[in-house]
Structures are given as C-alpha cells and as structure tokens.
Design an enzyme around this catalytic site. Structure first.
Site, mmCIF file in Angstrom:
data_model
loop_
_atom_site.group_PDB
_atom_site.id
_atom_site.type_symbol
_atom_site.label_atom_id
_atom_site.label_comp_id
_atom_site.label_asym_id
_atom_site.label_seq_id
_atom_site.Cartn_x
_atom_site.Cartn_y
_atom_site.Cartn_z
ATOM 1 N N GLU A 174 0.660 -1.263 -0.051
ATOM 2 C CA GLU A 174 -0.089 -0.017 -0.178
ATOM 3 C C GLU A 174 0.970 1.339 -0.163
ATOM 4 O OE1 GLU A 174 -3.814 -0.021 0.594
ATOM 5 O OE2 GLU A 174 -3.570 -1.897 -0.417
ATOM 6 N N HIS A 249 -4.538 1.930 7.370
ATOM 7 C CA HIS A 249 -3.208 2.068 7.141
ATOM 8 C C HIS A 249 -2.632 2.698 8.300
ATOM 9 C CE1 HIS A 249 -4.295 2.810 2.519
ATOM 10 N NE2 HIS A 249 -3.653 1.604 2.546
ATOM 11 N N CYS A 369 -2.668 11.385 3.736
ATOM 12 C CA CYS A 369 -3.298 10.366 2.555
ATOM 13 C C CYS A 369 -2.946 10.980 1.233
ATOM 14 C CB CYS A 369 -4.561 9.891 2.725
ATOM 15 S SG CYS A 369 -5.217 9.053 4.273
HETATM 16 O O1 SUG Z 1 -7.809 3.221 0.001
HETATM 17 N N1 SUG Z 1 -10.688 5.180 0.189
HETATM 18 C C1 SUG Z 1 -9.181 5.064 0.433
HETATM 19 C C2 SUG Z 1 -8.346 5.956 1.294
HETATM 20 C C3 SUG Z 1 -7.051 6.187 1.389
HETATM 21 C C4 SUG Z 1 -6.389 6.625 2.549
HETATM 22 N N2 SUG Z 1 -4.947 6.578 2.488
HETATM 23 C C5 SUG Z 1 -4.191 6.542 3.434
HETATM 24 N N3 SUG Z 1 -4.470 6.421 4.723
HETATM 25 N N4 SUG Z 1 -2.853 6.833 3.195
HETATM 26 C C6 SUG Z 1 -8.614 3.527 0.606
HETATM 27 O O2 SUG Z 1 -9.565 2.918 1.424
HETATM 28 C C7 SUG Z 1 -12.823 4.966 -0.689
HETATM 29 C C8 SUG Z 1 -13.473 4.915 -2.097
HETATM 30 C C9 SUG Z 1 -14.952 4.879 -2.161
HETATM 31 O O3 SUG Z 1 -15.439 4.163 -1.113
HETATM 32 O O4 SUG Z 1 -15.560 5.336 -2.726
HETATM 33 C C10 SUG Z 1 -11.306 4.676 -0.632
HETATM 34 O O5 SUG Z 1 -10.667 4.262 -1.629
#
Ligand code: SUG
Length: 445
Positions: A174, A249, A369
């Site tokens: 990730e 994460h 993020c």
């Molecule tokens: O991968 N949300 C992302 C958020 C990523 C956050 N990144 C870090 N913490 N570094 C994920 O879960 C949600 C999309 C949706 O539900 O439409 C989403 O992909």
C-alpha cells in the site's frame, strides 16, 4: 548532501464519489452512496497544495487517473463504443462499474514507496509503485502511477524505477502509507520503519474483522529493491486491534518527520520495544517520541478525527515543527484538548494548521493520505520533468481547469451516464497539456 522533503499531492479527479468500496475504512463505509462534490473536493485539495507551497515547501502535483477505467471494462469482456460499454456495465455489473469510477489515485501516500538517494547502495532515488492488491478499485492504479512517476522522475542516472510487486494478496503493498523514514537533516542517511498488517506466509497475529492490506513480505521486498542497508531498516507489525478499529493504514495512527515520531499508544502492540529498537538502530539521529496515551485520546477518536493523518513538517527558518491537520481534529473534543496541551508543552511540535478537506475525509483520506513524500537533493529537484511544482501560476491554471471541467454534484446514478464518463476523460486529456507530462494515459497512447 543537502536535500528537501517535497510533497506530491494527488489532484482530486472529476469522478470523486462515495461508493463505499473499502471494507475496514470506516468513513468510506459510512458515507457510501452519498452525493459528492468533485469540484469542491478538487478545490480543497488545490488549496492545501497552495498553502504548503506558500509556507515555503516544495509542493508537487500528481494527476488523477482516467476514470471510468475503460481498459479494465474491456478486459472484463465489455465491447463496443465507450458509450456502449458504460451502458452495458451499468446494467449488467453496476458494482464493477462503481469500482472503475473511483478517484482513489488522489491518495498518493498509497501511490508508491520512495527511498531517497542518501539511503540506497547505488545512490539513486528508488521508486516502487504500490500494487494496491487488497482493493479491486485501487489495484488498477499502479500502471498509470508508474508512467506518471517515470515522466516526472525521468533521469535514469538519478532515479531508479521498479515495477509494482508481483503476485496478489501475499505481496499486498500500500505504498508510503505504511512507511516512515527518520533522519537528522533530510539529506542525511535515514532509518526506515516499515509497518505491516500481517505476515502472508507465516501464521501469526492478524486482525479478525477487517483486512490487513500491507504484508510483511511486501515491505521486505521493497526494502531489498531499494537497496537499503539492513541495519537501517526495521519492520514492525501494526496492532491488529488498531486495524479492526478502522486504522486500515498505519498513517491513520502515526506520522514521522526527521527525528520525531508522533503516534497513538495503540498503533503498535509494544511501543516501548519499538522505540528502544529504533533508538538502538540509529543512536545518532536523536529520536524523539511523542506517544499519545489512550487515556487522552481513545483509538476511536484518533480514527474519527484523523489526528495522526496529519503532515508533520519542518518550515524553513523554524526550529519547531508544524502539524497540518484536518479540521476534524480541532472539532473532536479529546483531540483538540490534546493538541492544545501539546503545543503549550515543551515539545518539538510548536504549530498547528487546520485544513478543510471534508470531501476527501468522507472517503477516509486526510492530509497525509493526499501526499507522497519525496526527499530531493538540489540536483534531483532540478532534473524533475513536467510542469508539476506548485506556484501561483500552476495554482491559477489548475483552478481554472477544475472550474471548467468539474461537476459540483455527483450521485450514484450519474455513474451510469455515458456523458459523465466522456466529460471526465476529456478533462484529463486537457490536463496533460497543463502538466506537460506527455501521453501518460492509455487513451492517449
Ligand atoms: O484506500 N478510500 C481510500 C483512502 C486511502 C487513504 N490513504 C491513506 N490512509 N494513506 C482507501 O481506502 C474509498 C473510495 C470509496 O469508497 O468510494 C477509498 O478508496
């Protein structure tokens, strides 16, 4: 070697929507099928980039990816014109179509893992796009990410690009969201901390309710690919309890900058053992740990407020660090009280800035993020390709582009509309002219 830490933020794409695609990401699940506002989202993201540039940091921008992702729909058996494909997918496989509309490349902390040239054996800056194998909607990101990063970090003498890790769930990677680097100055040799959610090939502790996306095997492979000295690397497991509480994460519960590590007491199972190992591995860095006790901020409040998904930055000319936080961290009683006590005590963090990022936050994406950190020497910075470093002019051009191409309302039903798909892809085609990256998208090749 002197170096700076640049942040490359993902420009939020025109299909930003709430589809509830990420099990274990509580905000994404809670806001599933709500109406989104891509225009507001993108302007919030641009305002963040502009603010960091105005604070004196090197701020880069990475483009959104083409969505809906027609090549994947074709690979899944849909045929005909683009319009026919969207209509057929909306009728026959709406859940698949929703996945292929996600604007998730905005969260560039998951785009790749980076090793600065100061740390790698060949003295090049190493880049590995994350395979994001855990979630289908994100697993389609690495190819485009790789092309974009190659266009920006183009000089092979300075930059080494690796392919995303092979395989599936066993090598789930990730990116930088589960990686921290400690150092004195940015250009000094660093100590790398890789945080994994589970081991794929060994039985051991693992979360029970939600997926552990990052595996130990993936983290170990990245450290090898990036030619890091073993004595300067440490791997630690994320507390399974934290993943089950919604910290999908590690950057939801911890953030590092230079010699400072700011983290929640329950981010790791045995934080005392971790801090001791880090001290032993890099006694010269003078590590400073700020552990937030659960008695002050519960795990639930930490996850809800995204206190730790902030950017911990060093501002030019200031010896205290600043936290760039989501507004929610100031609106949650426990985190707000904690932050007040933090800056009035004699700690290395002396400044707080709250940013409005609600559109991204509703999908579980806070300030940290949205950014990929890249430590750059002067020579590396001068070698960057494209027009991707934020300044007044780029901010103006990107704002005008958003105003022209984005909708201010997207409902779940809009994803079935071929006009919306066409508009979104046309917007991206226009964007490459501004960012001068060349034909990085499949439909341009
Ligand atoms: O991968 N949300 C992302 C958020 C990523 C956050 N990144 C870090 N913490 N570094 C994920 O879960 C949600 C999309 C949706 O539900 O439409 C989403 O992909």
């Amino acid at each position: 070697m002197s170096a700076v830490e640049a942040n490359f933020d993902g420009l939020i794409g025109p299909t930003h929507n709430y589809a509830g695609l990420s099990p274990g990401n509580i905000a994404s699940a809670d806001n599933a099928l709500q109406v989104s506002n891509p225009k507001e989202a993108a302007l919030q993201g641009l305002a963040k980039m502009k603010r960091l540039a105005d604070l004196g940091l090197v701020q880069g921008v990475l483009p959104p990816h083409p969505r809906p992702h027609l090549p994947t729909l074709r690979a899944l058996g849909f045929t005909g014109s683009d319009r026919e494909i969207i209509t057929a997918a909306a009728n026959q496989a709406p859940a698949v179509l929703r996945n292929l509309y996600a604007a998730s490349p905005m969260w560039t902390a998951n785009a790749a893992t980076i090793a600065p040239s100061a740390d790698s054996a060949d003295r090049r800056l190493h880049i590995t796009p994350a395979n994001l194998a855990a979630m289908f909607h994100r697993s389609i990101e690495p190819e485009t990410t790789g092309r974009v990063l190659k266009a920006i970090f183009a000089d092979e003498k300075l930059f080494a690009h690796h392919r995303a890790l092979p395989g599936g769930a066993q090598f789930g990677d990730e990116g930088a969201a589960n990686h921290n680097r400690f150092c004195g100055d940015y250009g000094d040799p660093g100590l790398h901390l890789y945080v994994y959610g589970r081991k794929a090939f060994d039985k051991g502790a693992a979360p029970k309710k939600f997926p552990a996306r990052q595996t130990f095997e993936a983290s170990a492979a990245i450290a090898r690919l990036h030619q890091l000295e073993q004595s300067r690397v440490h791997f630690v497991q994320q507390n399974p309890k934290a993943i089950d509480a919604g910290a999908f994460h590690n950057d939801v519960l911890a953030v590092a900058n230079k010699n400072v590590f700011f983290y929640h007491q329950e981010a790791f199972e045995d934080p005392a053992a971790l801090t001791k190992t880090l001290q032993d591995k890099a006694p010269n860095i003078g590590l400073h740990f700020i552990e937030v006790p659960k008695a002050a901020v519960s795990l639930e409040d930490a996850i809800k407020s995204y206190l730790f998904n902030s950017q911990l930055i060093s501002l030019p000319g200031s010896d205290k660090m600043t936290l760039i936080l989501p507004r929610e961290a100031g609106e949650t009683a426990s985190t707000n009280a904690y932050l007040e006590s933090l800056i009035s005590s004699n700690q290395p963090i002396g400044g707080l800035e709250f940013l409005e990022l609600r559109q991204s936050m509703r999908n579980g994406g806070g300030p940290a993020c949205l950014r990929l950190r890249v430590v750059l020497t002067g020579e590396e910075r001068a070698a960057l390709g494209g027009n991707v470093i934020m300044d007044d002019r780029l901010y103006r051009d990107l704002t005008a582009w958003v105003e022209k191409h984005y909708r201010d309302k997207v409902t779940p039903e809009d994803l079935a509309d071929p006009d919306f798909a066409g508009e979104s892809l046309a917007a991206l085609d226009a964007l490459t002219g501004i960012l001068k990256l060349g034909p990085v998208f499949e439909f341009q090749r």
